[in-house]
Design an enzyme around this catalytic site. Structure first.
Site, mmCIF file in Angstrom:
data_model
loop_
_atom_site.group_PDB
_atom_site.id
_atom_site.type_symbol
_atom_site.label_atom_id
_atom_site.label_comp_id
_atom_site.label_asym_id
_atom_site.label_seq_id
_atom_site.Cartn_x
_atom_site.Cartn_y
_atom_site.Cartn_z
ATOM 1 N N ARG A 130 17.160 -41.814 -25.054
ATOM 2 C CA ARG A 130 17.383 -40.499 -25.668
ATOM 3 C C ARG A 130 18.852 -40.126 -25.592
ATOM 4 O O ARG A 130 19.473 -40.189 -24.526
ATOM 5 C CB ARG A 130 16.545 -39.446 -24.946
ATOM 6 C CG ARG A 130 16.838 -37.994 -25.326
ATOM 7 C CD ARG A 130 15.872 -37.065 -24.605
ATOM 8 N NE ARG A 130 16.188 -35.660 -24.770
ATOM 9 C CZ ARG A 130 16.707 -34.876 -23.828
ATOM 10 N NH1 ARG A 130 16.986 -35.391 -22.622
ATOM 11 N NH2 ARG A 130 16.957 -33.608 -24.054
ATOM 12 N N ARG A 184 22.362 -16.894 -26.015
ATOM 13 C CA ARG A 184 23.090 -16.701 -24.765
ATOM 14 C C ARG A 184 23.757 -15.336 -24.717
ATOM 15 O O ARG A 184 24.091 -14.755 -25.761
ATOM 16 C CB ARG A 184 24.156 -17.802 -24.590
ATOM 17 C CG ARG A 184 23.583 -19.210 -24.507
ATOM 18 C CD ARG A 184 24.666 -20.236 -24.201
ATOM 19 N NE ARG A 184 24.140 -21.598 -24.184
ATOM 20 C CZ ARG A 184 23.515 -22.154 -23.153
ATOM 21 N NH1 ARG A 184 23.347 -21.447 -22.045
ATOM 22 N NH2 ARG A 184 23.064 -23.386 -23.211
ATOM 23 N N LYS A 215 9.662 -30.743 -30.767
ATOM 24 C CA LYS A 215 9.675 -30.371 -29.349
ATOM 25 C C LYS A 215 8.920 -29.048 -29.197
ATOM 26 O O LYS A 215 9.315 -28.040 -29.791
ATOM 27 C CB LYS A 215 11.110 -30.226 -28.849
ATOM 28 C CG LYS A 215 11.879 -31.534 -28.791
ATOM 29 C CD LYS A 215 13.322 -31.311 -28.378
ATOM 30 C CE LYS A 215 13.437 -30.786 -26.961
ATOM 31 N NZ LYS A 215 14.857 -30.616 -26.557
ATOM 32 N N THR A 222 10.480 -33.222 -19.003
ATOM 33 C CA THR A 222 11.098 -32.179 -18.187
ATOM 34 C C THR A 222 10.627 -32.181 -16.739
ATOM 35 O O THR A 222 9.449 -32.027 -16.455
ATOM 36 C CB THR A 222 10.885 -30.758 -18.766
ATOM 37 O OG1 THR A 222 10.989 -30.791 -20.183
ATOM 38 C CG2 THR A 222 11.936 -29.821 -18.218
#
Length: 470
Positions: free
Chosen positions: A35, A76, A217, A275
């Site tokens: 990846r 953010r 995802k 993850t």
């Protein structure tokens, strides 16, 4: 490079695994897919790693899949005038789009889409949920909120809004640029972050135009509301549990993982569980027993692949992480319980010739104790059908298409080989037997179950099942 296991390993590349020697060691240790995380690294770094992987592929004469992971939109905070700021429970704050550094009373949040989607009573999570605020009031330019969970916030920390569909494309200008670059390098899979609807995947597939397989995802709770449609549109699925765990309760993630994997199995789409799988190995040579159990659970759930992130990209023990993960996979697959879980989860085949042949191939392989199922395929669809059956033998995928061979390295139980398509029945059998022996898939005296389509070389025409002796 025949692997003695069914479940595949995805290794993320980064500073800890940037040299040809490290890449070779990871591949030999068991990494099947590599990846490239486009949230980090320069284009030249990624180009260099692709070139090194392709050289490795030539050396070992075995397909290697490269997955590019697009960054997607990152929500953010802005910056703060006096550095990090400690928030206290009950404290009132205002968020706005003013770019000026934040103070104790106002915080810059340069994302107009958040202000459009915000609702009174909604939640703002900062820094992976470490700080939680409740929205009290809002308009198109400001959000007033009250701190519910106190903590420290600082420049550019991430923001999440659970249970809200944001009017936001998952493809940023950076992603468009990265996608063009990645496709020019010849990546095999493209993973799209921040997927909320099937339409997001459809848009990416138009841009990719068949040059790579597309992976969704699943890291937003909103995506789960459209799970079946997203799976239908996608070529593969990644269960991004870390991000899911930010926007929903931790206890909701394990059953959701099982639900997603079951849905992928029904649809015949390869799935990756990702993850924090061996997170402690970023700085430790061995995982915790809880982490080993977590990896094992994903395998018992029927995942096609498990993924290492920081463990292999920036950790101190990338090779050890791949090695121990491979050992866990083999241990689970040797457990009789694993097969007892795989068999009942098998669904009835669809009323098509290809599905009937795939189901019969699995049954024949089991009854005859065959060494492997051999699938002749152009697009990979025949091999995916065979893998969906979860046979108790490996699947030898023979394809004239190198792109297909590379993409199939992600799929459960598949050992792909690029070769010419069969010319006739005799060639079909002889080619399968010869390659099975060359690849250490079968030995003399064993049997192979072969599926193919007539006319040979016609995509989607699987209609032949043949038993052959090696």
């Amino acid at each position: 490079m025949y692997r003695e296991r069914f479940t595949k390993i995805v290794a993320t590349l980064g500073p800890a695994t940037s040299s040809p020697e490290r890449l070779r060691a990871l591949f030999e240790a068991g990494a099947d897919v590599f990846r490239l995380n486009f949230s980090h690294g320069k284009p030249e770094d990624h180009r260099q790693r692709v070139e090194q992987l392709r050289a490795l592929e030539q050396e070992f004469k075995h397909p290697i899949a490269i997955l590019m992971d697009l960054q997607g939109p990152k929500l953010r905070l802005g910056t703060f005038a006096k550095g990090p700021m400690e928030l206290k429970k009950g404290q009132k704050l205002r968020f706005d789009m003013d770019a000026a550094p934040g103070t104790a009373k106002r915080i810059p949040l340069p994302h107009p889409e958040i202000f459009k989607a915000a609702e009174p009573g909604g939640v703002l999570l900062v820094d992976d949920g470490k700080v939680r605020l409740r929205i009290v009031a809002h308009d198109q330019k400001t959000i007033d909120a009250e701190v519910e969970v106190a903590g420290l916030i600082s420049d550019r920390k991430g923001v999440n809004l659970p249970n809200l569909i944001l009017p936001l494309s998952p493809m940023t200008p950076k992603d468009h640029k990265d996608l063009t670059f990645g496709l020019s390098l010849g990546v095999d899979w493209v993973a799209l972050s921040f997927v909320q609807r099937a339409h997001d995947i459809a848009e990416l597939k138009k841009l990719v135009a068949g040059r790579a397989a597309v992976m969704a995802k699943l890291e937003k709770p909103q995506a789960i509301e459209h799970l079946d449609e997203i799976i239908e549109q996608s070529d593969g699925i990644m269960v991004a549990r870390g991000d899911l765990g930010v926007e929903m309760p931790p206890e909701a993630v394990p059953p959701l993982q099982k639900r997603i994997l079951a849905a992928c199995r029904v649809a015949g789409r390869p799935a990756i569980v990702a993850t924090q799988m061996l997170d402690s190995m970023v700085h430790s040579p061995t995982p915790t027993r809880a982490e080993a159990s977590d990896v094992a659970t994903a395998v018992y759930d029927g995942t096609d692949a498990v993924m290492l992130s920081a463990e292999s990209a920036s950790g101190d023990y990338p090779l050890e992480a791949v090695t121990i993960m491979a050992r866990i996979l083999r241990s689970v697959e040797a457990d009789p319980l694993y097969r007892r879980l795989m068999d009942p989860s098998r669904r009835d085949p669809e009323a098509t010739t290809a599905d009937a042949i795939s189901a019969a191939a699995r049954q024949c392989a089991h009854t005859l104790s065959a060494a492997a199922i051999v699938t002749y395929t152009n697009t990979g669809s025949t091999t995916l059908r065979a893998a969906r059956e979860r046979p108790d033998v490996r699947i030898l995928c023979l394809t004239p298409n190198l792109d297909t061979a590379r993409r199939m390295t992600l799929t459960w139980g598949v050992h792909p080989v690029q070769t010419e398509d069969a010319h006739n029945f005799a060639d079909m059998v002889q080619r399968a037997v010869t390659i099975a022996r060359q690849e250490d898939v079968a030995k003399e005296g064993q049997r192979l179950v072969i599926t193919a389509g007539v006319p040979f070389g016609t995509p989607g025409a699987t209609n032949i099942l043949r038993i052959a002796y090696v």
